[in-house]
Design a protein around this motif. Structure first.
Motif, short mmCIF file in Angstrom:
data_model
loop_
_atom_site.label_atom_id
_atom_site.label_comp_id
_atom_site.label_asym_id
_atom_site.label_seq_id
_atom_site.Cartn_x
_atom_site.Cartn_y
_atom_site.Cartn_z
N PRO A 240 -0.66 10.48 14.21
CA PRO A 240 -0.11 10.39 12.86
C PRO A 240 -1.19 10.45 11.78
CG PRO A 240 -0.17 8.23 13.87
CD PRO A 240 -0.57 9.20 14.94
N GLU A 241 -0.75 10.68 10.57
CA GLU A 241 -1.64 10.78 9.41
C GLU A 241 -2.45 9.50 9.21
OE1 GLU A 241 -0.46 12.84 5.50
OE2 GLU A 241 -0.07 10.71 5.14
N SER A 242 -1.86 8.37 9.52
CA SER A 242 -2.55 7.09 9.32
C SER A 242 -3.82 7.01 10.17
CB SER A 242 -1.62 5.92 9.66
OG SER A 242 -1.13 6.03 10.99
N VAL A 243 -3.84 7.69 11.31
CA VAL A 243 -5.04 7.73 12.15
C VAL A 243 -6.02 8.76 11.60
CG1 VAL A 243 -5.92 8.23 14.46
CG2 VAL A 243 -3.79 6.95 14.19
N ALA A 244 -5.51 9.87 11.11
CA ALA A 244 -6.37 10.94 10.61
C ALA A 244 -7.27 10.48 9.48
CB ALA A 244 -5.52 12.12 10.16
N LEU A 245 -6.78 9.56 8.64
CA LEU A 245 -7.57 9.18 7.47
C LEU A 245 -8.60 8.08 7.75
CD1 LEU A 245 -6.33 6.28 6.24
CD2 LEU A 245 -4.49 7.80 5.55
N GLU A 267 2.09 11.16 3.14
CA GLU A 267 3.01 10.02 3.12
C GLU A 267 2.57 9.01 2.07
OE1 GLU A 267 3.31 8.48 7.08
OE2 GLU A 267 3.44 10.47 7.98
N ILE A 268 3.53 8.51 1.28
CA ILE A 268 3.21 7.58 0.19
C ILE A 268 2.59 6.30 0.73
CG2 ILE A 268 4.24 6.16 -1.62
CD1 ILE A 268 6.25 8.38 -2.11
N GLU A 269 3.05 5.84 1.86
CA GLU A 269 2.48 4.63 2.46
C GLU A 269 1.00 4.79 2.74
OE1 GLU A 269 3.14 3.11 6.79
OE2 GLU A 269 4.71 2.19 5.55
N ALA A 271 -0.96 6.87 1.13
CA ALA A 271 -1.62 6.93 -0.17
C ALA A 271 -1.95 5.54 -0.66
CB ALA A 271 -0.73 7.65 -1.17
N GLU A 272 -1.06 4.60 -0.42
CA GLU A 272 -1.33 3.22 -0.82
C GLU A 272 -2.47 2.62 -0.01
OE1 GLU A 272 3.12 1.88 -2.33
OE2 GLU A 272 2.67 1.80 -0.19
N THR A 273 -2.58 3.01 1.27
CA THR A 273 -3.71 2.56 2.09
C THR A 273 -5.03 3.09 1.54
OG1 THR A 273 -2.35 2.48 4.09
CG2 THR A 273 -4.72 2.64 4.40
N VAL A 274 -5.04 4.35 1.14
CA VAL A 274 -6.24 4.94 0.57
C VAL A 274 -6.62 4.24 -0.73
CG1 VAL A 274 -7.18 7.05 -0.46
CG2 VAL A 274 -5.86 7.18 1.66
N ALA A 275 -5.63 4.02 -1.59
CA ALA A 275 -5.90 3.36 -2.87
C ALA A 275 -6.42 1.93 -2.65
CB ALA A 275 -4.63 3.34 -3.72
N ALA A 276 -5.90 1.25 -1.64
CA ALA A 276 -6.36 -0.11 -1.36
C ALA A 276 -7.81 -0.15 -0.93
CB ALA A 276 -5.48 -0.75 -0.29
N ALA A 277 -8.32 0.99 -0.41
CA ALA A 277 -9.73 1.08 -0.02
C ALA A 277 -10.63 1.47 -1.19
CB ALA A 277 -9.89 2.10 1.11
N GLY A 278 -10.03 1.55 -2.39
CA GLY A 278 -10.80 1.89 -3.57
C GLY A 278 -11.06 3.37 -3.74
N ILE A 279 -10.22 4.21 -3.10
CA ILE A 279 -10.40 5.67 -3.11
C ILE A 279 -9.16 6.30 -3.74
CG2 ILE A 279 -10.84 7.70 -1.67
CD1 ILE A 279 -11.90 5.72 0.47
N THR A 280 -9.34 7.40 -4.44
CA THR A 280 -8.23 8.09 -5.11
C THR A 280 -7.43 8.91 -4.11
OG1 THR A 280 -9.50 8.24 -7.16
CG2 THR A 280 -7.61 9.73 -6.92
N GLU A 301 9.81 8.76 -9.44
CA GLU A 301 9.61 7.31 -9.59
C GLU A 301 8.91 6.68 -8.39
OE1 GLU A 301 13.92 8.11 -8.28
OE2 GLU A 301 12.44 8.92 -9.70
N ASP A 302 9.03 7.30 -7.21
CA ASP A 302 8.34 6.77 -6.04
C ASP A 302 6.82 6.94 -6.20
OD1 ASP A 302 10.81 6.22 -5.05
OD2 ASP A 302 10.67 7.54 -3.30
N LEU A 303 6.41 8.07 -6.76
CA LEU A 303 4.98 8.30 -6.95
C LEU A 303 4.42 7.43 -8.07
CD1 LEU A 303 4.58 12.18 -6.57
CD2 LEU A 303 4.55 10.41 -4.82
N THR A 304 5.12 7.40 -9.18
CA THR A 304 4.62 6.58 -10.30
C THR A 304 4.65 5.10 -9.93
OG1 THR A 304 6.83 6.61 -11.29
CG2 THR A 304 5.27 8.29 -12.02
N GLY A 305 5.66 4.70 -9.17
CA GLY A 305 5.73 3.30 -8.75
C GLY A 305 4.60 2.90 -7.83
N ALA A 306 4.09 3.86 -7.06
CA ALA A 306 2.97 3.59 -6.16
C ALA A 306 1.62 3.79 -6.85
CB ALA A 306 3.06 4.49 -4.93
N GLY A 307 1.65 4.14 -8.12
CA GLY A 307 0.40 4.32 -8.85
C GLY A 307 -0.34 5.60 -8.51
N ILE A 308 0.35 6.58 -7.96
CA ILE A 308 -0.29 7.84 -7.55
C ILE A 308 -0.49 8.72 -8.78
CG2 ILE A 308 0.05 9.97 -6.24
CD1 ILE A 308 1.56 8.12 -4.18
#
Length: 607
Positions: A240-245, A267-269, A271-280, A301-308
């Protein structure tokens, strides 16, 4: 008679065919007018700011070409760093997809060097994660080591291999003729590998050791924004993508690259993991199945709500999709076909920029987009390599990796030129290769184009087989005759532009000049002549001249005999042209043959 004095200039002779043209010598006008702080540079023909060489001066040019006065205690700060917030405003961002993958392998260090040398704003590449959680630069979106292109594996999932093993892998740019259909045989991987001549990226494309992400980040070092695409294709990847990053996040943190590195996910989830690591994070959804899709890949609204804040969208999407995200404050890049016509679409939409396989040609589509040129040598195929702007209907589909001749032609070592193989065009009309390195013409009203071409193999029906050029188009939009047939054209591409001229040679000997008077019109023949049929394997020379309302097309045979047709028509005077090999068109039986072009060159009249 016309006389002028500096700084005025003149050209022409005052006749109808060559009217007077007045110009201004910038050097003569500005050299004496430049005051303090300004200096005319005769070499670059630019009026530049004059930087003092006095001791202690720290004023300099920044990475964006503007003046920069650094602060702090040191006069030598990191002036040329390119953090994300320094990216050009809309629509100026120029992004290199897959390390500008029309010019070199998607994971090669020399392609990275090319991107940095050209100063692209954003450099993109695929990233996978090894078995020991190290980021690896991957060629493709399945996150496998290249199929048949390495010295260790026919194909291997990167997640199953350690970083130490990956660093020992020697990668090739393609096999002798066809990098996809290559059959290594029982003695794989050594004995049958022979020359490996570069495949779809041209003759003798360099070999290299497979790079890790850390190597690329160390080399980029803030000189561009790095976009690491960690969104493996869901139908092809084994994890999965979560392993790739994992490897990408680890590398960014190790190299403190948070200010100039982005990670692409689907996947938006994640993206939130990446942002939590201090990365855009950058959202990179799959390309739609059909052209003009108005379906949003994510609710706004899903993207703006996640701060993307960033996303890359395929040019397959309808304009309304780009506008919906832009209006929500999201910075949108268009993943497109590298054409100047697509740049015009981006500018019209007002989105942040483009993400292209040929960013150098794309960037050249607007005067002032870059002070540096993209035009190359008269005939790049002399060097057996692809050219800037060498685009086709297949590259429009982001197809670079299938049988190379069917994508954009191929070169061979024994003779310069570009081979357009049998089947190029898939039995549709107007299959052509854009000569982008010469476009747009600097004087589309008066010019000359010369080239040589030959039949390497003959078609069964000589009257239908033709080669030549398409010219006079106002844009570089694809001219391919996409049919309204879901079996042949499942993506629903619109029919290519027809508002242009054709100069052609048929296999039966006929030469001629034709045009389509409107987008919905059939071809109209302006002038034709019967000439001897071309000989297989023999080059003839062709010369097209446009001067005022006159179009002249000449065939010079190998024995020096010339045949000419002339037309009076001035409907189209655009600056784009293509070489073309048409075997047949929709509704006709296949009529396969192989052709070859060389020494394609453009001249302004009088040169």
């Amino acid at each position: 008679m016309l006389e002028v004095e500096e700084p005025l200039t003149k050209s022409g002779n005052g006749t109808v065919s060559s009217p007077w043209r007045l110009g201004v010598s910038l050097g003569g006008l500005l050299a004496d007018a430049a005051g303090q702080g300004l200096k005319w540079d005769a070499g670059s023909e630019k009026l530049n700011v004059c930087l003092s060489r006095d001791s202690g001066n720290s004023l300099r040019f920044g990475g964006d070409g503007c003046l920069y006065a650094p602060g702090g205690d040191t006069p030598v700060p990191e002036v040329c760093a390119r953090p994300i917030e320094s990216l050009p405003e809309a629509p100026g961002v120029v992004g290199a997809e897959a390390l500008a993958g029309l010019h070199g392998p998607y994971s090669s260090p020399h392609s990275l060097e090319y991107c940095l040398a050209q100063g692209f704003d954003l450099v993109g590449f695929c990233v996978a994660t090894s078995s020991d959680d190290v980021g690896v630069v991957s060629d493709y979106w399945d996150h496998y080591l290249s199929i048949g292109r390495t010295n260790l594996y026919v194909s291997q999932d990167i997640r199953r291999v350690s970083s130490s093993t990956i660093k020992s892998i020697y990668s090739y740019a393609g096999d002798e003729n066809d990098p996809v259909a290559y059959n290594p045989g029982d003695s794989f991987p050594i004995a049958d590998r022979t020359d490996r001549r570069g495949g779809w990226w041209g003759w003798l494309a360099p070999r290299y050791y497979q790079p890790l992400v850390g190597e690329f980040l160390a080399r980029i070092d803030g000189k561009a924004v790095a976009l690491m695409d960690c969104s493996p294709h869901p139908e092809d990847a084994t994890y999965p993508e979560s392993v790739a990053l994992i490897g990408a996040v680890r590398a960014v943190q190790q190299y403190c690259a948070q200010s100039w590195a982005m990670i692409g996910v689907r996947e938006i989830e994640n993206a939130e993991t990446v942002a939590a690591a201090g990365i855009t994070p950058v959202m990179m959804p799959l390309e739609p199945d059909t052209w003009g899709s108005d379906e949003l890949p994510y609710p706004v609204e899903d993207l703006t709500g996640a701060g993307i804040e960033w996303m890359v969208l395929s040019y397959f999407h309808a304009d309304s999709v780009f506008t919906a995200y832009k209006d929500a404050g999201i910075q949108v890049l268009m993943w497109g076909d590298s054409r100047h016509s697509t740049r015009a679409r981006i500018e019209g939409l007002g989105i942040r920029g483009g993400y292209m396989l040929d960013p150098l040609y794309y960037r050249g589509g607007t005067p002032g987009a870059s002070e540096y040129g993209y035009r190359s040598e008269h005939d790049p195929w002399e060097h057996r390599r692809p050219a800037s702007g060498q685009l086709t209907h297949r590259t429009d589909q982001h197809d670079v990796l299938s049988t190379p001749g069917l994508v954009r032609g191929r070169a061979e070592g024994d003779e310069q030129g570009l081979i357009l193989p049998a089947g190029f065009g898939s039995d549709m009309g107007r299959p052509a290769v854009l000569c982008g390195w010469e476009c747009p013409l600097t004087d589309p009203e008066n010019y000359r184009i010369t080239w040589e071409m030959k039949w390497n193999a003959m078609a069964p029906v000589a009257a239908r087989a033709k080669m030549g050029i398409l010219f006079g188009a106002e844009t570089d939009a694809n001219p391919y005759a996409w049919p309204d047939d879901p079996e042949i054209n499942p993506a629903g591409f619109p029919e290519g532009q027809k508002t242009l001229y054709r100069a052609y040679q048929r296999q039966n000997g006929e030469i001629g000049i034709g045009k389509w008077a409107a987008q919905d019109a059939e071809i109209e023949y302006l002038a034709t002549a019967s000439t001897p049929a071309p000989e297989q394997g023999v080059y003839d020379h062709y010369d097209l001249e446009v001067e005022g309302a006159k179009i002249t097309f000449t065939r010079t045979m190998a024995d020096g005999t010339q045949h000419t047709v002339t037309a009076e028509d001035d409907q189209y005077r655009g600056g784009y042209f293509w070489i073309e090999k048409e075997e047949s068109f929709e509704g006709q039986d296949a009529n396969r043959f192989q052709g070859k072009f060389r020494n394609v060159a453009y001249y302004r009249q009088g040169e």
